[in-house]
Write an enzyme that holds these catalytic residues in place. Structure first.
Site, PDB file in Angstrom:
ATOM      1  N   LYS A 102     111.504  -0.661  10.967  1.00 22.51           N
ATOM      2  CA  LYS A 102     110.842   0.089  12.058  1.00 22.51           C
ATOM      3  C   LYS A 102     109.357   0.308  11.733  1.00 22.51           C
ATOM      4  O   LYS A 102     108.817   1.398  11.881  1.00 22.51           O
ATOM      5  CB  LYS A 102     111.559   1.416  12.321  1.00 22.51           C
ATOM      6  CG  LYS A 102     113.008   1.198  12.739  1.00 22.51           C
ATOM      7  CD  LYS A 102     113.682   2.489  13.140  1.00 22.51           C
ATOM      8  CE  LYS A 102     115.125   2.288  13.581  1.00 22.51           C
ATOM      9  NZ  LYS A 102     116.000   1.796  12.509  1.00 22.51           N
TER      10      LYS A 102
HETATM   11  O1  LIG Z   1     116.565  -0.390  14.530  1.00 21.37           O
HETATM   12  C1  LIG Z   1     117.815  -0.147  14.381  1.00 21.37           C
HETATM   13  O2  LIG Z   1     118.600  -0.994  13.940  1.00 21.37           O
HETATM   14  C2  LIG Z   1     118.345   1.125  14.960  1.00 21.37           C
HETATM   15  C3  LIG Z   1     117.821   1.565  16.177  1.00 21.37           C
HETATM   16  C4  LIG Z   1     118.493   2.594  16.867  1.00 21.37           C
HETATM   17  O3  LIG Z   1     118.140   2.963  17.987  1.00 21.37           O
HETATM   18  N1  LIG Z   1     119.605   3.155  16.305  1.00 21.37           N
HETATM   19  C5  LIG Z   1     120.085   2.782  15.090  1.00 21.37           C
HETATM   20  O4  LIG Z   1     121.121   3.307  14.644  1.00 21.37           O
HETATM   21  N2  LIG Z   1     119.414   1.786  14.382  1.00 21.37           N
HETATM   22  C6  LIG Z   1     119.885   1.418  13.025  1.00 21.37           C
HETATM   23  O5  LIG Z   1     121.148   0.801  13.102  1.00 21.37           O
HETATM   24  C7  LIG Z   1     121.967   1.210  12.014  1.00 21.37           C
HETATM   25  C8  LIG Z   1     123.171   1.942  12.583  1.00 21.37           C
HETATM   26  O6  LIG Z   1     124.074   2.221  11.545  1.00 21.37           O
HETATM   27  P1  LIG Z   1     125.610   2.653  11.884  1.00 21.37           P
HETATM   28  O7  LIG Z   1     125.534   3.870  12.766  1.00 21.37           O
HETATM   29  O8  LIG Z   1     126.190   2.944  10.533  1.00 21.37           O
HETATM   30  O9  LIG Z   1     126.266   1.461  12.561  1.00 21.37           O
HETATM   31  C9  LIG Z   1     121.093   2.069  11.092  1.00 21.37           C
HETATM   32  O10 LIG Z   1     120.511   1.249  10.098  1.00 21.37           O
HETATM   33  C10 LIG Z   1     120.025   2.583  12.058  1.00 21.37           C
HETATM   34  O11 LIG Z   1     118.789   2.842  11.408  1.00 21.37           O
END
Ligand SMILES: O=C(O)c1cc(=O)[nH]c(=O)n1[C@@H]1O[C@H](COP(=O)(O)O)[C@@H](O)[C@H]1O
Length: 306
Positions: free
Chosen positions: A110
């Site tokens: 990000k």
């Molecule tokens: O950029 C991202 O991947 C991201 C954007 C967003 O809006 N929400 C989000 O959860 N993420 C990322 O996606 C992953 C979600 O992780 P889980 O919730 O464990 O599946 C994490 O690494 C977050 O930082």
């Protein structure tokens, strides 16, 4: 090392989706407390170097399980940064291992800054065979908060190295709407960012009509996901929020194009820590955590194909 093919990022990712028959993106978000016991119990002292070695082993063994059955992985830089310099070495090892395994790598940092600094971030994280860089990946997540001229340096590096970026458009967190849903004229902020993403892609399309500038749209906002699929026809969508954050298969189906491509759906905790999910703990537990990762990945693949 990112794929040596001269094909564009979007072409490579869509091809990987077709080759694997999967739109699952496995998020590599290692956390000390959640590591399977065989790894956690082997840590020599509470030194960052020991944890970093465990993160590298954990993520590389996950890569060995999922290569060939998913198109891409998404290492989350934050968890490696927590370990300091040793963690950043581990991040590079994991990125290179995933690329060598034929997976498309989306590094989740990000990142965003003023132009000259953004160029440095792009140089560090968007790699190619001739510019491997310390964390050379096929693509990188990017925030748009500093405006158009903070995104353009990443786009220029994508042009030069055949890479891609995923711009945060409508994020999965509960508080994202605080800014993203604000109206600016007759558009919300997220619609404004979607328009910029589409404009930047227009001159950079591959044969499938996709460009290197993808977009992040959360699975937790299915209505906006369907809206933004139409609003950004030239972007591959990265859809986080599936599983642990509550997003479900029906929520994310609208992200796919008519060929079943054009998007990847991320799950991090739901896959890499599947051994501790109630539905898998009994059957697999910590000792067979690799089998739990495989079962969770195959379950998600099936849910998203259905
Ligand atoms: O950029 C991202 O991947 C991201 C954007 C967003 O809006 N929400 C989000 O959860 N993420 C990322 O996606 C992953 C979600 O992780 P889980 O919730 O464990 O599946 C994490 O690494 C977050 O930082």
């Amino acid at each position: 090392m990112p794929n040596s093919s001269p094909a564009s990022f979007a072409t490579r990712l869509n091809q990987a989706i077709a080759d694997t028959g999967s739109v699952t993106c496995v998020g590599l978000d290692p956390r000390k407390a959640s590591l399977p016991a065989p790894l956690r119990d082997n840590i020599q002292g509470d030194r960052p170097e020991s944890w970093a070695a465990a993160y590298t082993q954990f993520c590389c063994e996950i890569i060995d399980v999922v290569k060939g059955i998913v198109p891409c992985v998404k290492p989350q830089a934050a968890f490696f940064e927590q370990l300091g310099p040793a963690g950043m070495v581990s991040l590079g090892e994991v990125i290179r291992y995933a690329s060598a395994a034929g997976l498309v790598v989306i590094t989740d940092g990000k990142r965003n800054d003023i132009g000259s600094t953004a160029t440095a971030y792009a140089d560090a994280y968007l790699g190619s065979p001739t510019h491997p860089g310390p964390w050379g990946s096929d693509s990188l997540t990017v925030s748009p908060y500093l405006g158009r001229d903070s995104i353009e340096p990443f786009v220029e590096t994508c042009d030069a190295r055949g890479g891609g970026i995923f711009v945060l458009v409508k994020t999965s967190n509960p508080g994202g709407g605080f800014l993203q849903d604000l109206k600016s004229g007759d558009q919300t902020i997220y619609q404004t960012v979607a328009g910029l993403v589409t404009e930047l892609n227009t001159e950079r399309l591959d044969a499938d009509g996709y460009g290197p500038i993808g977009a992040v749209v959360g699975a937790t906002y299915p209505a906006q996901l369907a809206e933004l699929r139409q609003a950004m026809p030239h972007s591959i969508l990265l859809v986080p929020g599936f599983g642990a954050q509550g997003g479900a298969a029906d929520d994310v189906k609208p992200a796919l194009d008519q060929n079943g491509r054009g998007a990847v759906v991320n799950s991090s905790r739901g896959i890499i820590f599947a051994h501790s999910r109630p539905e898998f703990a009994q059957k697999f537990g910590d000792a067979n955590w690799h089998d739990a990762v495989r079962a969770a990945t195959e379950e998600m693949n099936q849910q998203l194909r259905g």
